[in-house]
Design an enzyme around this catalytic site. Structure first.
Site, PDB file in Angstrom:
ATOM      1  CG  ASN A 109      -1.834   1.148   1.315  1.00 15.64           C
ATOM      2  OD1 ASN A 109      -1.770   2.061   0.480  1.00 15.64           O
ATOM      3  ND2 ASN A 109      -2.691   1.155   2.312  1.00 15.64           N
ATOM      4  NE  ARG A 153      -6.157   1.555   0.010  1.00 18.68           N
ATOM      5  CZ  ARG A 153      -6.141   2.696   0.669  1.00 18.68           C
ATOM      6  NH1 ARG A 153      -5.033   3.144   1.222  1.00 18.68           N
ATOM      7  NH2 ARG A 153      -7.231   3.400   0.777  1.00 18.68           N
ATOM      8  CG  HIS A 184     -13.029   3.138   3.494  1.00 16.68           C
ATOM      9  ND1 HIS A 184     -13.762   4.078   4.165  1.00 16.68           N
ATOM     10  CD2 HIS A 184     -11.733   3.433   3.752  1.00 16.68           C
ATOM     11  CE1 HIS A 184     -12.959   4.902   4.809  1.00 16.68           C
ATOM     12  NE2 HIS A 184     -11.701   4.532   4.563  1.00 16.68           N
ATOM     13  CG  HIS A 214     -13.872   1.245   7.041  1.00 16.35           C
ATOM     14  ND1 HIS A 214     -13.065   0.134   6.954  1.00 16.35           N
ATOM     15  CD2 HIS A 214     -13.051   2.287   7.280  1.00 16.35           C
ATOM     16  CE1 HIS A 214     -11.807   0.503   7.160  1.00 16.35           C
ATOM     17  NE2 HIS A 214     -11.779   1.811   7.353  1.00 16.35           N
ATOM     18  CG  LEU A 215     -17.417   3.604  11.878  1.00 17.47           C
ATOM     19  CD1 LEU A 215     -18.221   3.519  13.155  1.00 17.47           C
ATOM     20  CD2 LEU A 215     -17.941   4.722  10.979  1.00 17.47           C
ATOM     21  N   GLY A 216     -12.653   4.340  10.665  1.00 19.44           N
ATOM     22  CA  GLY A 216     -11.248   4.468  11.057  1.00 19.44           C
ATOM     23  C   GLY A 216     -10.926   5.949  11.136  1.00 19.44           C
ATOM     24  NE  ARG A 239     -10.031  12.200   4.475  1.00 17.76           N
ATOM     25  CZ  ARG A 239     -10.069  10.901   4.260  1.00 17.76           C
ATOM     26  NH1 ARG A 239     -11.190  10.299   3.936  1.00 17.76           N
ATOM     27  NH2 ARG A 239      -8.965  10.192   4.327  1.00 17.76           N
ATOM     28  N   GLY A 253     -11.020   0.906  13.096  1.00 19.41           N
ATOM     29  CA  GLY A 253     -10.507   1.141  14.452  1.00 19.41           C
ATOM     30  C   GLY A 253     -11.583   1.554  15.447  1.00 19.41           C
ATOM     31  CD  GLU A 259     -11.725  -3.725  13.434  1.00 18.88           C
ATOM     32  OE1 GLU A 259     -10.687  -3.963  14.071  1.00 18.88           O
ATOM     33  OE2 GLU A 259     -11.740  -3.593  12.194  1.00 18.88           O
ATOM     34  CG  ASN A 260     -10.632  -1.377  18.778  1.00 14.46           C
ATOM     35  OD1 ASN A 260     -10.458  -2.500  19.222  1.00 14.46           O
ATOM     36  ND2 ASN A 260     -10.053  -0.952  17.668  1.00 14.46           N
ATOM     37  CD  GLU A 272      -8.975  -1.749   4.245  1.00 16.10           C
ATOM     38  OE1 GLU A 272      -8.561  -1.542   5.411  1.00 16.10           O
ATOM     39  OE2 GLU A 272      -9.217  -0.837   3.450  1.00 16.10           O
TER      40      GLU A 272
HETATM   41  P1  ADP Z   1      -6.922   4.053   9.706  1.00 16.10           P
HETATM   42  O1  ADP Z   1      -8.120   4.581   8.979  1.00 16.10           O
HETATM   43  O2  ADP Z   1      -5.774   5.009   9.732  1.00 16.10           O
HETATM   44  O3  ADP Z   1      -6.555   2.620   9.348  1.00 16.10           O
HETATM   45  P2  ADP Z   1      -7.901   2.874  12.157  1.00 16.10           P
HETATM   46  O4  ADP Z   1      -8.853   1.945  11.483  1.00 16.10           O
HETATM   47  O5  ADP Z   1      -6.759   2.293  12.891  1.00 16.10           O
HETATM   48  O6  ADP Z   1      -7.395   4.032  11.234  1.00 16.10           O
HETATM   49  O7  ADP Z   1      -8.790   3.717  13.216  1.00 16.10           O
HETATM   50  C1  ADP Z   1      -8.255   4.767  13.936  1.00 16.10           C
HETATM   51  C2  ADP Z   1      -9.335   5.292  14.888  1.00 16.10           C
HETATM   52  O8  ADP Z   1      -9.748   4.217  15.746  1.00 16.10           O
HETATM   53  C3  ADP Z   1      -8.838   6.417  15.779  1.00 16.10           C
HETATM   54  O9  ADP Z   1      -9.829   7.437  15.898  1.00 16.10           O
HETATM   55  C4  ADP Z   1      -8.684   5.715  17.105  1.00 16.10           C
HETATM   56  O10 ADP Z   1      -8.855   6.589  18.195  1.00 16.10           O
HETATM   57  C5  ADP Z   1      -9.817   4.718  17.064  1.00 16.10           C
HETATM   58  N1  ADP Z   1      -9.637   3.660  18.074  1.00 16.10           N
HETATM   59  C6  ADP Z   1      -8.721   2.675  18.081  1.00 16.10           C
HETATM   60  N2  ADP Z   1      -8.828   1.947  19.240  1.00 16.10           N
HETATM   61  C7  ADP Z   1      -9.844   2.512  19.953  1.00 16.10           C
HETATM   62  C8  ADP Z   1     -10.453   2.240  21.217  1.00 16.10           C
HETATM   63  N3  ADP Z   1     -10.051   1.237  21.987  1.00 16.10           N
HETATM   64  N4  ADP Z   1     -11.469   3.035  21.611  1.00 16.10           N
HETATM   65  C9  ADP Z   1     -11.885   4.067  20.853  1.00 16.10           C
HETATM   66  N5  ADP Z   1     -11.373   4.369  19.652  1.00 16.10           N
HETATM   67  C10 ADP Z   1     -10.359   3.607  19.200  1.00 16.10           C
END
Ligand code: ADP
Length: 400
Positions: free
Chosen positions: A9, A88, A177, A205-207, A238, A328, A331-332, A383
């Site tokens: 990537n 990618r 995505h 998809h929330l990153g 953004r 991120g 999932e978390n 991915e």
């Molecule tokens: P990218 O799009 O760069 O791949 P990721 O999928 O790793 O990013 O997601 C990053 C986001 O996920 C950040 O806002 C980060 O704070 C959030 N995140 C990761 N772990 C946690 C957690 N345990 N609780 C809350 N938010 C989290």
């Protein structure tokens, strides 16, 4: 014969890489060259079952960085016998509905999409060119962020602008995505025990970047990102959707230049812009517990806009089989999932708070309770694995 795939990537200032055995779904080596071209550039490599090692590598360009990565893997005893390389590629325009083996024609088409993704596609091409020079005998495959969304029908991809803009300049919704949305769609189908071609979902998809997609009968039928990854949900930095009139106002009344607008909308907005504190959801959730009102507002806007978008996409994914969270945050961040789902009562969704709290990278699965009309799933995205699988499939079909 090896079936290991090198997944690359290549971004504007970074190079993410992994060597994956797709059939076993094992990652043998992974890593990142960060801040390419700068004094502070580093290479981070992680071999399976070992701690990652980070070394400085100042001022290298992409090509040198790639060479260094290959050298380093070799020096550390990694297996560089590869079946192929999967890249990618961010934008495939209307050329590509699926992953393809890279030929001179394909490369020219990728370059023809450069104007649609000026920050990303040229960097992807640099990665492809570097491999062509260093490993010329290995087949290369392009896996596009946009390809999964090429099934979106015209009524969902057309902007209500003069049609010439589409005809002459290809300006329409593309969506991004796609590899992540496709991966979680396949995983969700398995968990729902349905064939992919029968599954209806909204996937979120929330990153750092965020997008949500309506999947109908296994295909993307609408998505929140548009011509660029700026449209749609609130993201780390953004803005997502804003009134286009606001942009005209900034240009006319405040004298904003295109560069200033670009920087503000892409780098200074979203969670960071509202909170004035951070683009990182973890930081904001913590700040909220300490009484930071702007952090709390940023989280509320994020959750509300996400719930509203999911509800809107449910129109296209009807009758919905499940809602899926990934990335991120997806999932978390159990609190974010809880707040979003609370606002989706119209879909008959209710989640089990204690099960929801358990979920994270290592606890994927259903978080809805027995009353919920719809399962809500947490599925870690992968991915790289899907890029490796697509690559091996194409390489094997050529070899036969
Ligand atoms: P990218 O799009 O760069 O791949 P990721 O999928 O790793 O990013 O997601 C990053 C986001 O996920 C950040 O806002 C980060 O704070 C959030 N995140 C990761 N772990 C946690 C957690 N345990 N609780 C809350 N938010 C989290």
């Amino acid at each position: 014969m090896s079936s290991n795939i090198l997944v690359l990537n290549s971004g504007s200032s970074s190079l993410k890489f992994a060597i994956i055995e797709p059939a076993e779904e094992t990652t043998l080596v992974s890593g990142l060259v960060d801040r390419i071209g700068q004094d502070s550039a580093t290479i981070k490599i992680k071999f399976a079952d070992k701690d990652s090692v980070t070394t400085p590598y100042p001022k290298a360009d992409h090509h040198q960085a790639l060479l260094k990565v290959l050298d380093q893997i070799n020096a550390d005893g990694g297996d560089l016998t590869l079946a192929g390389i999967g890249h990618r590629v961010v934008h495939g325009g209307e050329f590509f509905r699926q992953s393809v083996t890279i030929t001179p024609t394909v490369l020219a088409q990728i370059k023809a999409c450069n104007h649609l993704a000026p920050l990303h596609n040229p960097a992807n091409v640099v990665g492809i060119d570097a491999i062509s020079e260093e490993l010329p005998d290995l087949p290369q495959v392009a896996v596009f962020d946009t390809a999964f969304h090429q099934s979106i029908p015209a009524h969902a991809f057309t902007y209500a602008l003069p049609n010439e803009l589409y005809k002459k300049h290809s300006l329409r919704r593309y969506g991004f995505h796609g590899t992540s949305h496709r991966y979680v769609t396949m995983e969700a189908a398995k968990r729902l025990d349905k064939p992919v071609a029968q599954v209806n979902l909204v996937t979120a998809h929330l990153g750092n970047g965020c997008s949500a997609t309506a999947v109908h009968l296994g295909k993307s039928v609408d998505t929140s990102m548009g011509l660029t990854p700026l449209e749609g949900l609130v993201m780390g930095t953004r803005c997502g959707d804003v009134d286009p009139g606001l942009l005209l106002h900034l240009i006319d009344s405040q004298g904003y230049s295109p560069d200033e607008l670009n920087k503000m909308l892409n780098k200074e907005s979203g969670l960071l812009g509202i909170s004035g504190l951070s683009n990182d959801m973890r930081t904001l959730l913590h700040a909220e517990t300490e009484g930071d009102r702007q952090a709390a507002l940023a989280i509320s806007v994020f959750c509300y806009r996400l719930a509203k978008t999911i509800a809107g996409l449910a129109v296209s994914a009807h009758p919905l089989d499940a809602l899926v969270f990934t990335g991120g945050i997806g999932e978390n961040a159990s609190l974010i999932r809880q707040r979003v789902c609370q606002q989706l009562a119209l879909l008959g969704i209710s989640i089990d708070p204690s099960v929801n709290k358990l979920h994270g990278k290592d606890h994927s699965g259903v978080i809805s309770d027995s009353q919920s009309k719809l399962p809500v799933l947490v599925i870690p995205t992968n991915e790289e694995l899907l890029i490796a699988k697509d690559t091996l499939a194409l390489v094997s079909s050529v070899a036969q």
